[in-house]
Design a protein around this motif. Structure first.
Motif, short mmCIF file in Angstrom:
data_model
loop_
_atom_site.label_atom_id
_atom_site.label_comp_id
_atom_site.label_asym_id
_atom_site.label_seq_id
_atom_site.Cartn_x
_atom_site.Cartn_y
_atom_site.Cartn_z
N ILE E 127 0.75 -1.09 -0.03
CA ILE E 127 0.07 -0.18 -0.05
C ILE E 127 1.15 1.21 0.09
CG2 ILE E 127 -1.73 1.23 1.50
CD1 ILE E 127 -2.55 -1.43 2.48
N ARG E 128 1.98 1.28 1.01
CA ARG E 128 2.82 2.51 0.84
C ARG E 128 3.49 2.80 -0.46
NH1 ARG E 128 4.42 0.51 5.73
NH2 ARG E 128 6.22 -0.54 4.87
N ILE E 129 3.97 1.59 -0.97
CA ILE E 129 4.76 1.65 -2.40
C ILE E 129 3.77 2.35 -3.34
CG2 ILE E 129 5.85 0.59 -4.16
CD1 ILE E 129 6.82 -1.45 -2.06
N ALA E 130 2.61 1.81 -3.24
CA ALA E 130 1.50 2.42 -4.42
C ALA E 130 1.11 4.03 -3.91
CB ALA E 130 0.20 1.70 -4.26
N GLY E 131 1.53 4.28 -2.75
CA GLY E 131 1.12 5.72 -2.40
C GLY E 131 -0.05 6.02 -2.03
#
Ligand SMILES: Nc1ncnc2c1ncn2[C@@H]1O[C@H](COP(=O)(O)OP(=O)(O)OP(=O)(O)O)[C@@H](O)[C@H]1O
Ligand SMILES: Nc1ncnc2c1ncn2[C@@H]1O[C@H](COP(=O)(O)OP(=O)(O)OP(=O)(O)O)[C@@H](O)[C@H]1O
Ligand SMILES: [Mg+2]
Ligand SMILES: [Mg+2]
Ligand code: NI
Lengths: 276, 310, 490, 311, 310
Positions: E127-131
């Motif tokens: 989720i973080r990487i996807a922003g």
């Protein structure tokens, strides 16, 4: 009617888990006659493999009877059981792990023969080669190690090994799930022809109803460790009685009977409904 | 048409209808490829390993026939000559004995001790480790506790005691080194067997009706033995070093037996003035150990002979 | 110590090769310890440079009768805690040395004399039999306040020496000494002394070379060779009070070749002593020319070891000795370069056709049982024998005055029981007249030599190395030096 | 959980007990006589007998064992013969030195070996990696006293930046630590490399990469996270083994730890001291082992307490 | 975002365009051409399925497109344009799309998650990487994660987040992987046998979800399967792969009803026939739909049965 070849009565299997036990198989009874095939279907984790393991006595049932040709093996000691073991065999769900990686295909298939007292190595290897040929593997497979085979080929080695023991009962745990359809069809044909020749009894575990339809005479449907429906294959698959069976049957994708396109309109209406 | 799942043939020879497109693999790609590197590395290891090993082993085997002074011949006037003087390739030691001759003759004893010790420790370690891992229960408890006990004991002290008890003969020293080393093998074997015994092929063997011990010997051990022997190979160096530590602490084989360990431990008194007395035998050990291990690695990594007839 | 552990300008750092467990010598006294022990505790006398007793706490120590000595304590001596030294302290000290189990000292005293106070500084020491060497013997008794003395090794406590202990760690063998403000003599030059324990010879040499320690002693011939000529390092040598021997087993049955002195002498001829001294021991020893070291008071030259392998072979043949195999035993570290000497001997005997095998014992092992003939048979023993009193008679008594009674309990020196020799030694030891005693001593030593007890013997030199900045080290044959004289250059 | 700890603790104590008992028997069977070491080679038979009596060595062995058991129970193993002080105290005084050295060595090992192993695993079979590989094998075959003395000559004499001996300053810790760590680094870095190579090729790594996880996180969080258990266990086991004293290094560097003490105790056949050393080091080693076992489930969620494969 | 795929289909540039894509593997046994010059494209809202026997190169094609094959093993050639960016030419470019516009559902769920990290931590990371939520906002992360797991029909999502992969069954893991892939709200989803470990009921739900996402967001899907039923249900176009190249390509209908090659015909013929069944006692309308979308009152066409009635 004569006594069934395999009769399971009130089988219960518990697993030890942290903080107690988990009942994987709960009071299941069924029977199969000699030379027939029973299929076990059900969702993932419902206890199919556990039944297989109990039949093989890889787990010891908590209670219940497993009568094989009149002998109850449910609580027999390993020592007593060992001489009988060649009579019931199993093809494993995981084709790779169940083959000893350091042995060649020929050695793997020849091993049960040694236990049966075939002394001469040459003889054993000849018999193994015949079996390997029967399951449709090329001759050059003989000296290969399991890691050099594809999943489907490994599965067939497993089958050949099980057959080498000349068992009277063979439990196939998802024996064809790793195969693509064409190979699967070939294996099913092989199993059937062996049954015709030797009168072997099969317990066939699968979640593919098409396969079940093809091979089995009767079907038992399981859910959460319990038996929900049991009957002849024809009746269970064409006129399922229980909710759960119907659900299974409905969800089964049967390309041969499907027509039409991807249902875009339906999906769109679903999506719209969701957004509302 | 065979339904046998076949590997696509190189160069796309399978399909006649298709126009085979040219391969995009360049020489640089091949050179950089993991398989190439692995193959080259394995080849390099095999060659260098063989050279290093033979460089040490052959002279040791031929020690008796090589034109060298006797290992015990002393020339008190020519003591501690540096290497390459007066025909002494490795120089001489504190009693004017030819160091090369001593290293080679010592190598016969040391290698025997080392190899035997490693064999014994390997055998004990693999058997006990496998039994502990496979049978579990009380067998495991006992083996694990013994392992733990041995680790919690001052190793060298125990070795010194045992040597004191039975005298510093070569069998005793070999045995003592083996005792010191088996835990390493046993621990590794045990953990590998723990993994291995859960694999379905063990259940498969059980179903066939094999006895537990048969399963252990015919199926499990053959699958862990390769890894275990690699560790055992590394232990060879440790065995020689342990023998030298024993000599250093005074429990080496009885004099005037030259062993590598003894030569090194004797030489360490002279290390600041006569560097070669420790360093050269040390280098010989290093050369051999590096050789043997590279050889082992190389054999392991060597690409399997292509058996496929495709 | 600074970042690299270099000692400060007013601190002298000594590295000993053995751990100094205490500053008391009731149980054991090894060379390295003496310097430090004597810097803290002192005796009535000490063994001086010529191995003659010199006065320390006593200002008078005279034989005033055949069995009586009169002693006067130096005036105004105080311990480091400022309490005065009293006659009672001497009496108690003697008692304590007597009571302690396994005392190293007890063996040297034929009997412990009784202390009879005369006034508060003077007392008489009275014995049943004459003890003509009491002044030497008393150098081994260190004086401690009576109240603090115990029949065991004292861990701390006060003494009269030029230094006091400020800090110590017995386990690590380190001691920190500081000048004793109450010292009765001329004040020591160095403020602080650090004593360290470095068991490994090579480590000690490295520590000296790096300047981390100022003095290392008891160094081996090889280290000496290494250190000679190094900038910043100086060497010092002195003779020692020790005789190292390759001693024959005297428990051989009558018919055995080794029971014949001529065979023993012949075997000696196989040993190239000069080569051993020059090449193996690197001139750090001298070949013995008698049965005691020449540094001892009362030493007498009796003969020499000659190297003549041809004659050795011939003699052995003549005496019908064939296929002789010698077993040589010794304990590791008995003397410097022990293993090299032994391995050289094997070769030398080999040259005259005598096979030799070695059996080395580790410290703590059971060589004593072997030596006593309880464990196994052997032929030659590598051994060293010290005479801490500096007297030849001490050594003669210890080694050669065996009697059948003592042999019954295996308390003789390797079974050496020769009644005539014993009688001569007894006579010499009981003789009060110095001139007559010397005569008897010489006679006894010649008698011993003639029995050919050693295949070879040599006297090691005490060698010490120190940094250039240290001066005033007067190394005595006791392998110790008075710390009070040591100076440090700024 | 508590049950398991108690069970392991019990087993551990039993191990310690059996260990010290074995040593008790062994040292009494081994040749050598404490009285001779104590009283010196010149002592008379009477003196030796008196010393033996003083130490209680004249009693039958079984009685001595009984006394020893009582002492064990009270934690006081008697006076050391050579130190004339309570044996436990002597060992306890030395223990911190060994602990310091072992801790420093294991830290250095971890700090060097893990990155080195990772470095190797990222470029397997390249020329550089082969070179380092050969060096690590060579590192395993160097005698430690040789390494020690070479380091001493180099860095205490020729370039005097570290003290040659002892423990007076922290600088004194450097050379012995390096000497010990060389072997350990060689062993551990090879192991890290092996584990990392396996995990870097694992499917979950590819899948994580498909998620856009950055390469540093792939290496450290994923590959290293999965290699942590065997590496941690190996480090712990090595540490526990070092607690017995790193004998040769302690002797070479005059490090006053238990390793050199035990050699000394053995040379003087100082029974109480030997027993005390063995008892204390065994307790520590068993304790460390227990901690490793307890830490196992924290590192690897698949492992439940008691099922830990004590590698 | 309910863009109409029909209108967009040919006006836009394709999401994925693969031209003469070729993957050559440099192995010990020589160079294997695992994928031999395949070409296809996927537009928004489209599903393209590759079917074919085991080992025919399906997964390799997928992994090659994502550049997930080991650099030192695979040599890629041809053109792969993702949203117009050529990722074969510029190896760095892929980093910008992975985990953002492009996501993968891997083939084997049992080994696809790191065993020592919890489900939650791996999902949060995606989720973080996807922003979609920042690392600091724990609450938002958690909420999003729970929502994703609900979408794939995982019961009690909050509890599952704390669990580790080994504590979940294969089917559950496969669903977690789908959730992770969806976390990034990808434009293009590569799904390699996404339902192979699921039983038929769950499989239906997942397929529903994919279809629904496609409708809502117009994502493109590259589907790999050997289940012809699945292929038939979900795809717009099908490519039949054999020995690394496409033997037949076309619209679903055409492939299923009028297979052109013998190979495809054999494949179809081998599918086990289930035949019709008697659905009369069915008494639970609306169940499936409610199940799939989590909404109570949706029309009830049993989606997977679409057109099943003869
Ligand atoms: N060794 C075990 N310990 C504890 N629980 C177990 C063990 N083996 C299986 N189970 C549990 O027992 C239940 C039945 O497992 P089983 O393997 O028989 O399922 P299955 O019907 O074969 O499923 P699948 O179709 O996925 O193979 C599952 O919930 C599983 O989690
Ligand atoms: N690392 C590798 N080394 C050598 N050959 C490989 C490697 N990976 C894949 N291959 C080969 O490439 C071919 C394609 O494999 P791939 O995994 O793409 O098949 P697939 O179509 O996905 O099969 P499945 O349905 O079984 O998943 C196979 O023949 C395989 O043997
Ligand atoms: Mg199953
Ligand atoms: Mg695939
Ligand atoms: Ni659902």
């Amino acid at each position: 009617m004569t006594k069934p070849f395999l009769a399971v009565e009130n089988l219960v299997v518990d697993y030890h888990v942290p903080g107690g036990t988990f009942r994987a198989v709960d009071d299941v009874s069924f029977s199969v006659d000699k030379g027939r095939t029973i299929a076990v279907v059900g969702e993932s984790g419902c206890g199919k493999s556990t039944i297989a393991k109990a039949l093989m006595r890889l787990v010891t049932p908590t209670s219940g009877r497993i009568e094989l040709d009149g002998t109850d093996i449910a609580s027999m000691s390993e020592a007593k059981l060992r001489p009988m073991r060649s009579r019931f065999q199993m093809v494993f769900q995981d084709p790779y792990g169940s083959l000893d990686p350091h042995m060649t295909a020929q050695e793997i298939v020849a091993e049960p023969l040694k236990l049966q007292g075939v002394r001469s190595k040459a003889e054993r290897h000849k018999a193994a080669a015949t079996l390997i040929d029967q399951v449709g593997l090329p001759v050059r497979s003989l000296d290969k190690h399991p890691s050099e085979f594809s999943g489907g080929q490994r599965q067939r080695i497993g089958i050949a090994r099980a057959l080498a023991s000349k068992p009277e009962l063979l439990v196939c745990d998802e024996a064809t799930s790793a195969l693509d359809v064409s190979v699967q069809a070939q294996v099913l044909r092989l199993l059937k022809s062996i049954q015709d020749d030797t009168g072997i009894t099969y317990v066939f575990i699968s979640h593919n109803l098409g396969v079940v339809q093809e091979i089995s005479d009767s079907v038992m449907v399981m859910q959460k460790g319990r038996l929900v429906e049991h009957g002849s294959t024809a009746s269970v698959l064409t006129a399922p009685k229980e909710d759960y069976t119907r659900k299974l049957r409905r969800a089964a994708l049967d390309p041969s009977t499907m027509t039409g396109l991807k249902p875009r309109h339906l999906v769109r209406s679903l999506a719209l409904a969701n957004q509302a | 048409m065979s339904l046998d799942t076949a590997t696509p043939a190189p160069g796309g020879a399978g399909e006649t209808v298709r126009q085979p497109s040219p391969s995009a693999v360049t020489k640089a790609d091949i050179a950089r490829a993991g398989a190439t590197r692995r193959r080259n590395a394995a080849k390099w290891k095999l060659i260098v390993g063989t050279i290093c090993t033979l460089l040490v082993i052959i002279p040791i085997i031929l020690a008796q026939v090589l034109p060298l002074p006797d290992a015990n011949f002393q020339d008190l006037g020519a003591r501690r000559l540096p290497p390459l003087t007066d025909g002494h390739l490795f120089g001489t030691d504190q009693l004017g004995r030819d160091l090369l001759s001593r290293v080679l003759h010592g190598g016969q004893v040391s290698l025997t001790i080392g190899l035997l010790a490693v064999l014994v420790s390997g055998a004990i370690g693999i058997i006990l480790g496998a039994a502990a891992g496979y049978y579990g229960g009380w067998v495991d408890t006992i083996v694990s506790r013994v392992l733990e006990a041995q680790m919690s004991l001052p190793l060298l002290m125990m070795l010194l005691l045992v040597v004191a008890l039975f005298g510093p003969s070569i069998p005793v020293i070999t045995f003592v080194i083996a005792i010191a080393q088996w835990p390493e093998v046993a621990r590794l074997t045990r953990s590998m067997v723990l993994v291995e015994r859960e694999k379905p092929y063990v259940s498969a063997a059980r179903i066939l009706g094999l006895h537990k011990i048969q399963i252990l010997i015919q199926h499990i051990i053959p699958n862990v033995i390769k890894q275990a022997t690699l560790v055992v190979l590394l232990l060879l160096a440790q065995a020689v070093l342990l023998e030298s530590a024993l000599s250093f602490l005074g429990a080496g084989p009885q004099r005037p037996f030259a062993t590598w360990g003894r030569i090194i431990s004797d030489g360490q008194d002279y290390i600041t003035t006569s560097w070669w007395m420790v360093t050269l035998p040390g280098l010989v050990i290093v050369l051999m150990v590096v050789g043997v291990n590279l050889l082992g690695d190389g054999l392991r990594d060597r690409p399997r002979r292509k058996k496929k007839g495709a | 110590a600074g970042p690299t552990g270099l000692p400060g300008p007013s601190t002298l750092t000594l590295a000993l090769n053995r751990s100094l467990v205490s500053l008391d010598n009731k149980l054991n006294q090894f060379d390295a310890a003496v310097t430090v022990q004597r810097a803290v505790r002192q005796g009535l006398t000490a063994i001086g440079p010529e191995t003659k007793p010199v006065l320390v706490l006593a200002e008078r120590f005279e034989m005033t009768g055949p069995t009586e000595w009169t002693v006067t304590l130096r005036e105004g001596i105080r311990y480091s805690d400022n309490s005065p030294v009293q006659v009672e302290d001497v009496a108690t000290a003697l008692k304590m040395y007597q009571q302690v189990q396994g005392s190293f000292v007890a063996g040297f005293f034929p009997e412990f004399p009784e202390v009879v106070p005369v006034d508060d500084r003077t007392f008489k020491m009275v014995s049943k039999k004459p003890i003509p060497i009491l002044d030497s013997l008393m150098s081994m008794i260190l004086i401690t306040p009576a109240a603090q003395n115990k029949p065991e090794e004292l861990q701390e406590g006060v003494g009269t020496g030029p230094y006091v202990v400020t800090k110590f760690n017995r386990g690590a063998g380190t001691y920190s000494l500081e000048r004793n403000k109450n010292y009765w003599g001329p004040a020591p030059q160095v403020d602080n002394v650090e004593v360290r324990f470095l068991p490994e010879e090579s480590s000690r040499v490295i520590a000296l070379r790096s300047g981390e320690v100022d003095v290392i002693d008891s160094i081996t011939p090889d280290s000496r060779e290494q250190l000679a000529g190094l900038p910043g390092v100086e060497l010092q040598e002195a003779s020692s009070l020790r005789l190292n021997q390759i001693f024959f087993n005297f428990r051989k049955p009558a018919g055995h070749p080794l029971a014949d002195p001529r065979v023993r002498q012949a075997l000696s001829m196989a040993i190239d002593g000069e080569a051993l001294v020059r090449d193996v021991l690197v001139d750090s020893v001298t070949q013995a020319e008698g049965v005691t070291p020449s540094s001892l008071t009362g030493y007498h030259k009796t003969g020499e070891y000659v190297y003549d392998p041809e004659k050795a072979k011939a003699t052995l043949e003549e005496l019908g000795v064939k296929d002789l195999t010698l077993k040589i035993i010794w304990e590791t570290g008995e003397f410097a370069s022990d293993t090299s000497v032994m391995e050289a001997l094997v070769e030398m005997f080999g040259k005259i056709g005598v096979k030799a095998e070695l059996q080395q014992f580790e410290p703590g092992g059971n060589i004593l049982a072997w030596r006593q003939g309880k464990q196994g048979d052997w032929d030659l023993l590598g051994n060293g024998y010290p005479s801490p009193t500096g007297l030849a008679i001490t050594m003669l008594q210890g080694m050669y005055s065996g009697t059948p009674e003592k042999e019954a309990t295996r308390e003789t020196y390797q079974g050496y029981v020769i009644p005539e020799v014993t009688a001569k030694i007894q006579a010499a030891s009981a003789e009060a007249d110095p001139a007559r005693r010397t005569e008897l001593l010489n006679d006894a030593q010649q008698a011993v030599w003639d029995t050919w007890p050693c295949a070879w013997a040599f006297v090691p030199k005490s060698v010490l190395a120190h940094r250039e900045r240290v001066s005033g080290i007067n190394l005595a044959p006791t392998n110790s030096y008075p710390l009070v004289d040591v100076r440090l250059e700024a | 959980m508590t049950n398991y700890i108690l069970k392991r603790l019990g087993q551990g104590l039993l191990t310690v007990f059996l260990t010290v008992s074995t040593v008790f028997i062994l040292i009494r069977m081994a040749p050598g006589d404490p009285a001779v070491s104590y009283a010196g080679p010149l002592a008379s038979n009477d003196q030796l007998a008196a010393v033996r009596e003083q130490f209680g060595l004249d009693k039958p062995v079984l009685e001595q064992y009984w006394i020893f058991l009582q002492q064990l129970f009270t934690g006081n193993l008697g006076q050391s013969y050579s130190f004339q002080a309570p044996a436990m105290q002597v060992v306890a005084e030395r223990m911190p030195y060994t602990l310091t050295l072992a801790t420093a060595a294991i830290l250095l090992t971890a700090v060097v070996a893990i990155p080195l192993g990772v470095w190797m695993s990222r470029r397997p079979d390249t020329g550089k990696e082969l070179g380092v590989n050969v060096l690590t094998i060579a590192g395993q075959s160097m005698p430690d006293f040789w390494t020690g003395i070479m380091l001493l000559t180099g860095f205490a004499v020729l370039i005097p930046i570290f003290p040659a001996s002892g423990f007076a300053t922290w600088g004194g810790l450097v050379l012995p630590t390096i000497t010990i760590a060389i072997l350990q680094i060689a062993l551990i870095s090879r192991m890290v490399r092996r584990e990392m190579t396996t995990n870097l090729a694992a499917p979950f790594l590819t899948v994580a990469r498909s998620r856009g996880v950055r390469s540093s996180a792939l290496t450290w969080r994923y590959a290293m996270g999965n290699s942590a258990i065997p590496v941690f266990t190996a480090l712990g086991t090595r540490f526990a083994a070092m607690l017995n004293g790193v004998v040769v290094v302690e002797v070479v560097f005059a490090w006053p730890g238990v390793g050199s003490l035990i050699v000394r105790a053995l040379e003087t056949r100082d029974y109480p001291l030997i027993q005390a050393t063995v008892l204390l080091t065994a307790l520590l080693a068993v304790g460390v082992q227990l901690l490793i076992d307890l830490a196992y489930p924290l590192l690897d969620p698949r492992v439940r307490l008691g099922k830990a494969a004590t590698a | 975002m309910a863009a109409s795929p029909e209108t967009q289909k040919f006006t836009e540039q394709p999401l994925l365009e693969v031209r003469d894509f070729q993957v050559e593997l440099i192995t010990d046994a020589g160079i294997i051409r695992a994928v031999d010059s395949v070409s296809f494209s996927i537009h928004r809202g489209e599903t393209v399925t590759i079917i074919g026997e085991s080992g025919s190169g399906k997964s390799t094609t997928a992994m090659g497109i994502l550049r997930l094959l080991p650099e030192d093993l695979a040599v890629l050639s041809g053109t792969v344009l993702i949203d117009g960016v050529d990722i074969t030419a510029d190896p760095k470019a892929i980093d910008k799309v992975r985990g953002k516009t492009l996501a993968l559902i891997p083939q084997d769920p049992m080994t696809a998650l790191s065993p020592v990290h919890s489900i939650g931590s791996q999902l949060f990371e995606a989720i973080r990487i996807a922003g979609a939520a920042s690392a600091k906002d724990k609450g938002a992360l958690q909420a999003r994660a729970v929502r994703l797991l609900e979408q794939v029909h995982i019961p009690t999502p909050e509890k599952q987040l704390k669990k580790y992969p080994h504590q979940l069954s294969g089917g559950m893991l496969q669903r977690v992987l789908i959730a992770i892939a969806l976390a990034s709200e990808p434009q293009l989803l590569v799904a390699d046998e996404p339902t192979s470990a699921l039983d038929v009921t769950v499989q239906g739900g997942i397929l529903d979800l994919l279809l629904e996402l496609q409708e809502q967001r117009g994502i493109g899907i590259l589907m790999i399967t050997h289940d012809l039923g699945v292929a038939r249900l979900i795809s717009d176009r099908i490519h039949v792969m054999k020995d690394g190249s496409f033997v037949e390509s076309g619209e679903v209908q055409q492939i299923v009803d009028h297979p052109a090659t013998q190979y495809t015909r054999d494949l179809l013929a081998a599918v086990p026939v289930l035949g019709p069944w008697d659905e009369t006692p069915a008494a639970t309308p609306g169940r499936r739909a409610a199940h799939a979308a989590g909404s109570p009152a949706a029309p009830d066409p049993a989606l997977t049965q679409t057109g099943a009635k003869p």
